[in-house]
Design an enzyme around this catalytic site. Structure first.
Site, mmCIF file in Angstrom:
data_model
loop_
_atom_site.group_PDB
_atom_site.id
_atom_site.type_symbol
_atom_site.label_atom_id
_atom_site.label_comp_id
_atom_site.label_asym_id
_atom_site.label_seq_id
_atom_site.Cartn_x
_atom_site.Cartn_y
_atom_site.Cartn_z
ATOM 1 N N HIS A 166 10.872 11.733 -7.382
ATOM 2 C CA HIS A 166 10.336 12.972 -6.232
ATOM 3 C C HIS A 166 10.264 14.659 -6.101
ATOM 4 O O HIS A 166 9.963 15.180 -5.779
ATOM 5 C CB HIS A 166 10.908 12.060 -4.949
ATOM 6 C CG HIS A 166 9.966 10.760 -4.752
ATOM 7 N ND1 HIS A 166 10.045 9.506 -4.739
ATOM 8 C CD2 HIS A 166 8.179 10.376 -3.918
ATOM 9 C CE1 HIS A 166 8.883 9.372 -5.120
ATOM 10 N NE2 HIS A 166 7.703 9.489 -4.189
ATOM 11 N N ARG A 175 3.754 12.682 3.052
ATOM 12 C CA ARG A 175 4.587 11.473 3.074
ATOM 13 C C ARG A 175 5.951 11.638 4.034
ATOM 14 O O ARG A 175 6.716 12.300 3.915
ATOM 15 C CB ARG A 175 5.373 12.230 1.497
ATOM 16 C CG ARG A 175 4.454 12.035 -0.175
ATOM 17 C CD ARG A 175 5.613 11.839 -1.237
ATOM 18 N NE ARG A 175 4.916 11.361 -2.312
ATOM 19 C CZ ARG A 175 4.315 12.331 -3.476
ATOM 20 N NH1 ARG A 175 3.505 13.089 -2.846
ATOM 21 N NH2 ARG A 175 3.459 11.325 -4.458
ATOM 22 N N ARG A 232 0.746 8.890 5.227
ATOM 23 C CA ARG A 232 0.941 7.712 5.074
ATOM 24 C C ARG A 232 2.998 7.364 5.709
ATOM 25 O O ARG A 232 3.539 7.941 6.241
ATOM 26 C CB ARG A 232 2.051 7.540 3.290
ATOM 27 C CG ARG A 232 2.143 6.865 3.749
ATOM 28 C CD ARG A 232 2.610 7.133 1.381
ATOM 29 N NE ARG A 232 4.138 7.784 1.295
ATOM 30 C CZ ARG A 232 4.326 7.804 0.233
ATOM 31 N NH1 ARG A 232 3.049 7.101 -0.765
ATOM 32 N NH2 ARG A 232 4.995 8.457 -0.140
ATOM 33 N N GLU A 288 -1.098 1.096 -5.079
ATOM 34 C CA GLU A 288 -0.308 1.085 -6.350
ATOM 35 C C GLU A 288 0.366 0.302 -6.515
ATOM 36 O O GLU A 288 1.852 0.687 -7.375
ATOM 37 C CB GLU A 288 0.781 1.918 -5.454
ATOM 38 C CG GLU A 288 0.761 2.046 -4.205
ATOM 39 C CD GLU A 288 2.148 2.847 -3.409
ATOM 40 O OE1 GLU A 288 2.776 4.170 -4.176
ATOM 41 O OE2 GLU A 288 2.632 2.646 -2.241
ATOM 42 N N ASN A 311 1.408 7.401 -9.725
ATOM 43 C CA ASN A 311 2.911 7.196 -9.792
ATOM 44 C C ASN A 311 3.596 6.016 -9.592
ATOM 45 O O ASN A 311 3.790 5.287 -11.395
ATOM 46 C CB ASN A 311 3.151 8.504 -8.957
ATOM 47 C CG ASN A 311 2.815 9.281 -8.931
ATOM 48 O OD1 ASN A 311 2.520 9.933 -9.681
ATOM 49 N ND2 ASN A 311 2.932 9.848 -7.957
ATOM 50 N N ASP A 312 3.234 4.757 -8.715
ATOM 51 C CA ASP A 312 3.990 3.413 -8.904
ATOM 52 C C ASP A 312 2.867 2.999 -9.815
ATOM 53 O O ASP A 312 3.414 1.864 -9.823
ATOM 54 C CB ASP A 312 4.109 3.181 -6.788
ATOM 55 C CG ASP A 312 5.797 3.562 -6.965
ATOM 56 O OD1 ASP A 312 6.194 3.967 -7.597
ATOM 57 O OD2 ASP A 312 5.027 4.725 -5.569
ATOM 58 N N ARG A 340 9.825 5.030 -13.094
ATOM 59 C CA ARG A 340 9.466 6.311 -12.974
ATOM 60 C C ARG A 340 10.596 6.846 -13.153
ATOM 61 O O ARG A 340 10.530 8.561 -13.640
ATOM 62 C CB ARG A 340 8.575 6.301 -12.289
ATOM 63 C CG ARG A 340 8.893 6.389 -10.429
ATOM 64 C CD ARG A 340 7.924 6.212 -9.768
ATOM 65 N NE ARG A 340 7.515 7.256 -8.932
ATOM 66 C CZ ARG A 340 6.969 7.365 -8.052
ATOM 67 N NH1 ARG A 340 6.700 6.824 -7.307
ATOM 68 N NH2 ARG A 340 6.867 8.647 -7.353
ATOM 69 N N CYS A 396 -4.026 9.939 -5.056
ATOM 70 C CA CYS A 396 -3.010 10.458 -4.186
ATOM 71 C C CYS A 396 -1.848 10.752 -5.513
ATOM 72 O O CYS A 396 -1.321 11.706 -4.929
ATOM 73 C CB CYS A 396 -2.706 11.048 -2.717
ATOM 74 S SG CYS A 396 -1.895 8.824 -2.890
HETATM 75 C C1 PEP Z 1 2.361 7.237 -5.614
HETATM 76 O O1 PEP Z 1 3.348 6.435 -5.964
HETATM 77 O O2 PEP Z 1 1.331 7.294 -6.872
HETATM 78 C C2 PEP Z 1 2.218 7.841 -4.803
HETATM 79 C C3 PEP Z 1 1.298 9.167 -4.415
HETATM 80 O O3 PEP Z 1 3.455 7.914 -3.994
HETATM 81 P P1 PEP Z 1 4.737 8.272 -4.263
HETATM 82 O O4 PEP Z 1 4.682 9.000 -5.258
HETATM 83 O O5 PEP Z 1 5.233 9.261 -3.505
HETATM 84 O O6 PEP Z 1 5.915 6.865 -3.991
HETATM 85 MG MG MG Z 2 4.420 5.462 -4.273
#
Ligand code: PEP
Ligand code: MG
Length: 545
Positions: free
Chosen positions: A188, A295, A331, A429, A452-453, A463, A500
């Site tokens: 993050h 977020r 979110r 996700e 991402n997740d 990650r 996203c």
């Molecule tokens: C994701 O997981 O792709 C996402 C947008 O949420 P975050 O990166 O905040 O976990």
């Molecule tokens: Mg996520």
């Protein structure tokens, strides 16, 4: 001149003075002292210094975020004068003849644990405060400067690593770049750097003890290099590159106000991701059509207690009003994993990414969730709000969320508080959510794919783990096929679907996403015009390849 290479997380270039953050490197050691009164005198002096530091923080917070948020620094000032706390420190120094740092550290731990075990929620939350003031005292005792990021001149931040909560507290206007020894490209902190348009390098093998504050440096996110004390030649080249980038950015400005439409007429929505109210400026500056991911958990980071319903309501309302009718997808709380907040007292987990996070916290600590939902429903009247729920793995979770929303609605109704029920969607996700996305599509208004997740859980790659960056392949066929599956299920059931996660901003995949029928991409604000350019140059009526 010294040059290092690292992994670039934002392609930009900047030059400026270095500010080295050497936090957390001080290990408190126990040592014997001859003169207890001298040590007690040191504690007193460190306390006076802390009072002054806290006053500065209080005044700044009062001006910038209001009295309610500033009050915490007053609480800290009072705690520093607490007789029980000070007596415990003094006693330990006298009876054990130990150094002040050690006595403060042990007392801080004891008091913090004592508060954490209390039943009363307010007292529980004080646990983090005791820790905070004890750490401040130790920093002062050991002569470490309190990194005053608010008063710093524009700087390139050089650090071992940065946590999301440290990053959100920084004054973004004053950061020219980030260079860290550790960190992963999908963390993050990296996402925040991208959001802030800040050239950033991670995994740079530098020795922080050899880098002095105030020296000049060049961070080149294109080349993935940082150069300390650059030669005149490098400075000259850097100035030219910075100028070139400015020209390119100017060219992109001509795309403002234009549609995101391919040559053959296919449209896509381009929204932006944000983490704080302050980021809305970047959204408007880059002409995003809306906010595809706010977020909201960043409102909970970098503070010592839960944001109240009123604080949240004001933040959401401000974003909605500023966006003036454009879509704003907020979110709900996605705390846990790398986004740790002391006052949540989440406890240590062996496997936090697969642990107690996001909707799992909200569904079990429903008071926290309800407070946020109340603020959201109340704010809905002030703009075009959508709510999105993270980390969904089952239809049962969605049903439980719906029940809680109904309860909140009923409470607001009974109390005569004005509210609206906005559009509600979920993040896709987890592989589980992908596989049942046909069923989920019947329960919600939209999907937003969190790549991402989704990548982390599909490829079984943490990650946060920098060692695995080379294996983290978001272009993996498994991911791309999953996205197609989700799009097809969404459309079959008449709902829209966006992306996203960071992959949404990957220019190498823009054409793929348009062809897949993705309805929306939500990306870092700085990427909006670049993707608009790419979309406008596409012709998807022609066969691929
Ligand atoms: C994701 O997981 O792709 C996402 C947008 O949420 P975050 O990166 O905040 O976990
Ligand atoms: Mg996520």
């Amino acid at each position: 001149m010294t040059q290092y290479s690292g992994k670039s997380v934002y392609k930009g270039i900047s030059m400026g003075k270095v500010l080295v953050l050497k936090k957390g490197e001080y290990q408190v050691k126990r040592s014997k002292v001859e003169n207890a009164e001298e040590e007690i005198g040191r504690v007193k002096q460190a306390g006076e210094q802390a009072q002054k530091q806290l006053q500065v923080l209080y005044d700044k917070a009062l001006k910038e975020v209001g009295e309610a948020s500033a009050a915490i620094f007053e609480v800290h000032q009072m705690m520093l004068e607490d007789d029980d706390y000070l007596d415990a420190i003094h006693n330990m120094i006298r009876t054990e003849m130990v150094n002040a740092e050690y006595a403060v550290a042990v007392t801080g731990d004891n008091f913090s644990e004592m508060f954490a075990n209390m039943d009363d929620d307010y007292m529980k939350a004080r646990s983090a405060d005791v820790k905070d003031i004890s750490e401040r005292l130790i920093r002062n005792l050991s002569g470490q400067a309190d990194a005053d990021l608010s008063a710093m001149p524009p700087s390139i931040i050089v650090a071992d690593d940065l946590s999301p909560s440290e990053t959100v507290q920084m004054d973004k206007e004053k950061i020219l770049g980030f260079v860290t020894v550790h960190g992963s490209t999908n963390s993050h902190t990296a996402i925040l750097a991208r959001m802030m348009n800040i050239p950033a390098l991670i995994g740079v093998p530098m020795d922080l003890s050899k880098i002095n504050n105030g020296i000049d440096a060049v961070v080149d996110g294109f080349a993935g290099t940082v150069i300390f004390e650059p030669s005149d030649e490098v400075r000259g080249q850097t100035e030219t590159k910075i100028q070139d980038e400015k020209e390119k950015a100017k060219l992109l400005q001509t795309l403002k106000g234009k549609e995101n439409v391919t040559l053959d007429g296919q449209k896509i929505n381009l929204y932006a991701n944000i983490g704080s109210v302050g980021d809305v400026g970047y959204v408007l500056e880059n002409d995003a059509g809306g906010i595809g991911l706010f977020r909201s958990e960043f409102l909970y980071l970098g503070r010592n207690d839960f944001p109240t319903e009123e604080e949240q309501f004001q933040a959401y309302k401000q974003v909605l009003q500023t966006m003036a009718g454009k879509k704003v997808i907020i979110r709900t709380l996605d705390i846990g994993a790398d986004k740790q907040v002391d006052y949540f007292n989440l406890g240590k987990e062996d496997n936090p990414a697969m642990g107690y996070r996001a909707i799992r916290i909200c569904l079990t600590q429903t008071e926290i969730f309800k407070t946020q939902l109340r603020a959201l429903l109340r704010s809905a009247a002030f703009g075009n709000l959508s709510i999105m729920y993270p980390m969904i793995t089952s239809a049962e979770e969605v049903t439980r969320i719906q029940k809680i929303v109904e309860q909140v609605q009923q409470e607001l109704e009974e109390q005569g508080v004005p509210y609206q029920i906005p559009e509600q969607g979920i993040m896709i996700e987890t592989p589980a959510a992908v596989m049942i996305s046909d069923e989920l599509a019947e329960m919600v208004d939209f999907f937003s794919i969190g790549t991402n997740d989704l990548t982390q859980y599909t490829l079984a790659i943490d990650r946060q783990n920098e060692k695995l960056d080379e294996f983290y392949n978001p272009h993996h066929q498994a991911i791309l096929r999953m996205i197609q599956m989700v799009v097809d299920h969404a459309h079959k059931h008449g709902i829209w679907v966006g992306i996203c996660g960071e992959l949404g901003a990957d220019l190498a995949l823009t054409e793929t996403f348009v062809r897949m029928g993705v309805d929306e991409l939500s990306v870092a604000p700085s990427m909006v015009l670049k993707i608009r350019k790419a979309v406008r140059e596409l012709d998807v009526s022609k066969k691929n390849g």
